[in-house]
Every structure is written in structure tokens, then in C-alpha cells.
Design a protein around this motif. Structure first.
Motif, PDB file in Angstrom:
ATOM      1  N   THR A   1       0.932  -1.150   0.278  1.00 52.56           N
ATOM      2  CA  THR A   1       0.158   0.114   0.117  1.00 52.56           C
ATOM      3  C   THR A   1       0.729   1.350   0.012  1.00 52.56           C
ATOM      4  OG1 THR A   1      -2.012  -1.257   1.183  1.00 52.56           O
ATOM      5  CG2 THR A   1      -1.842   1.287   1.412  1.00 52.56           C
TER       6      THR A   1
ATOM      7  N   ALA B   1      -6.355   3.224  -5.711  1.00 52.15           N
ATOM      8  CA  ALA B   1      -6.915   1.603  -5.196  1.00 52.15           C
ATOM      9  C   ALA B   1      -7.988   1.303  -6.086  1.00 52.15           C
ATOM     10  CB  ALA B   1      -7.381   1.861  -3.602  1.00 52.15           C
TER      11      ALA B   1
ATOM     12  N   VAL C   1      -5.114   0.978   3.834  1.00 55.83           N
ATOM     13  CA  VAL C   1      -4.843  -0.547   3.377  1.00 55.83           C
ATOM     14  C   VAL C   1      -5.755  -1.417   3.131  1.00 55.83           C
ATOM     15  CG1 VAL C   1      -4.589  -0.953   5.978  1.00 55.83           C
ATOM     16  CG2 VAL C   1      -3.201  -2.467   4.212  1.00 55.83           C
TER      17      VAL C   1
ATOM     18  N   TYR D   1      -6.655  -1.362  -0.611  1.00 57.91           N
ATOM     19  CA  TYR D   1      -5.722  -1.596  -1.714  1.00 57.91           C
ATOM     20  C   TYR D   1      -5.746  -3.263  -1.376  1.00 57.91           C
ATOM     21  CZ  TYR D   1      -3.854   2.744  -2.872  1.00 57.91           C
ATOM     22  OH  TYR D   1      -3.674   3.957  -3.644  1.00 57.91           O
TER      23      TYR D   1
END
Ligand code: DC
Length: 222
Positions: free
Chosen positions: A45, A55, A101, A104
Motif C-alpha cells: 500500500t 486503489a 490499506v 488496496y
């Protein structure tokens, strides 16, 4: 399994459920190589954010992932990802990464890039003389090592988890992450089939480690 057989321990659970501290304790007790797969997703990430890759599934994401050279370095029994020669530091635990995070990690391309790399950690551990592997994450017992010798699922009340993060001084959108992690299409966070649940809300870390160790000992003696 016989004593000289290589053991695989899978630990899954939501954010701040105690996976990291528990797996560190078990790593030391049983001489295992520890793999924190969340650190892999966090590192990827960070690199994608640095490269300005959103993303979203698109060609830019594919190119960036394909280009990454992934290797492993071992530091004090922990497998650290190396991406194009860079190894992660505390910056992967920042508020910015906590915030991004899960978006992603929900992308099939990101999960696909890490799938075989995660499985290869077994060979890394064997080549480096460890008697087993302890891997923690969200899909370890369900997708990465469904045949793991021991599968644990850690849980804790929202209050206990919030208190842990507050003590660590970390700003984390845990509930949002858990929601994204457990509702994504590819390899969602769920209790793996055949896993043992340990609810650590009312337990000390030592108690959780002792409880988990019983299952590892039972597997080693079976
Ligand atoms: O364990 P952690 O909180 O450091 O993980 C960070 C994020 O990475 C988590 O919110 C979801 C993702 N993750 C994942 O999707 N699959 C894993 N096996 C490990 C982590």
C-alpha cells in the motif's frame, strides 16, 4: 505429526484482535519463523501510494505490481518483505496507511500478487532452519494454508480492541477496516473452517499464548 516434521500455524482475526503479540510469543516458544502478512499489505500500500497508484483495478495498478521485485529478509525470526530492495519501517503503521490499506488489500490484483509469495514463506523458513512457520493475517487458514496443522481465530470485544490501540497510541479505523476486510469479494476475513476460536477480551497476553500453545503442542504430539 512427528517431532521432526515442519509445522504450520495459521492465525487469523480482525484488527487489534491480538494476533501480533500472540504470534510473537509463539514464535519464541516454538522456534518458528513468524510472518505478519498485514505488514506485506501495508508495505505494498505504501509503495502504491508513493507511486500515485489509486486503489482501483486498472493498467497502472497491474504495471506497478508486476514491476515490484519481492524478496524476504529475516529479522529476529520475523520474515520481512523487501520491495525493490526497500524493507518496511514504522511508516507502514501510520494513520495514512491504516486508512488506506483495506482498500488496496481488497483488490484481487494485490491479493494475487501476494498469494504465491506468502506460500513461498514456507520454503524460506525451511531453508533457514526453522522448525515451523507461524503466519498471521485475515485469510491464512482459509486461503493461504488451508491445510495448516493448527488454525487459530483470535477475537476480542470492540471495547478491548479499542483499549489496546489507545494504549499503543495508534489511530486506527478498526471497525471500518474490519468491515471492508470481511465484506470484500476476494478472500474475505472469516473464521476458517476447522479453526479454534480464542476470545482474548478477558485474557492476559500470557494466558492467550499459553492457550494457543496447548493446540500447537497437541499437534506436535499427534
Ligand atoms: O494485520 P494488519 O492490521 O496489520 O493488516 C492490515 C490490513 O491488511 C488489514 O486491514 C487487511 C489487510 N490484510 C489482508 O487483507 N489479508 C491479510 N492476510 C492480512 C492483512
Amino acid at each position: 505429526m512427528s517431532k521432526d516434521q515442519f509445522i504450520i500455524v495459521a492465525i487469523d482475526g480482525g484488527a487489534a484482535s491480538g494476533k501480533s503479540s500472540t504470534s510473537r510469543g509463539l514464535r519464541d516458544r516454538f522456534c518458528l519463523m513468524r510472518v505478519d502478512t498485514g505488514s506485506f499489505y501495508r508495505s505494498i500500500t505504501l509503495k502504491l501510494l508513493e507511486a500515485g497508484v489509486e486503489a482501483k483495478s486498472n493498467a497502472k495498478l497491474n504495471q506497478a505490481l508486476e514491476k515490484m521485485e519481492l524478496k524476504t529478509e529475516i529479522e529476529s525470526g520475523d520474515a520481512m518483505i523487501s520491495i525493490d530492495g526497500w524493507t518496511p519501517d514504522e511508516s507502514i503503521r501510520s494513520e495514512r496507511i491504516n486508512h488506506s490499506v483495506s482498500d488496496y488489500a481488497a483488490l484481487p490484483e494485490v491479493r494475487g500478487r501476494l498469494l504465491q509469495y506468502q506460500r513461498n514463506q514456507k520454503e524460506v523458513a525451511q531453508e533457514n532452519g526453522y522448525s515451523g512457520l507461524i503466519m498471521e493475517g485475515r485469510d491464512i487458514g482459509s486461503v493461504i494454508f488451508p491445510d495448516a496443522n493448527v488454525k487459530l481465530f483470535l477475537d476480542a470485544s470492540p471495547e478491548a480492541r479499542a483499549l489496546r490501540r489507545a494504549k499503543e497510541g495508534i489511530v486506527d479505523s478498526m471497525e471500518k477496516r474490519d468491515r471492508i476486510d470481511s465484506t470484500r469479494k476476494t478472500a474475505p476475513l472469516k473464521r476458517p473452517e476447522g479453526s479454534i476460536i480464542i476470545d482474548s477480551s478477558e485474557m492476559s497476553l500470557e494466558e492467550v499464548i499459553d492457550e494457543a500453545a496447548k493446540y500447537i503442542e497437541a499437534a506436535l504430539n499427534s
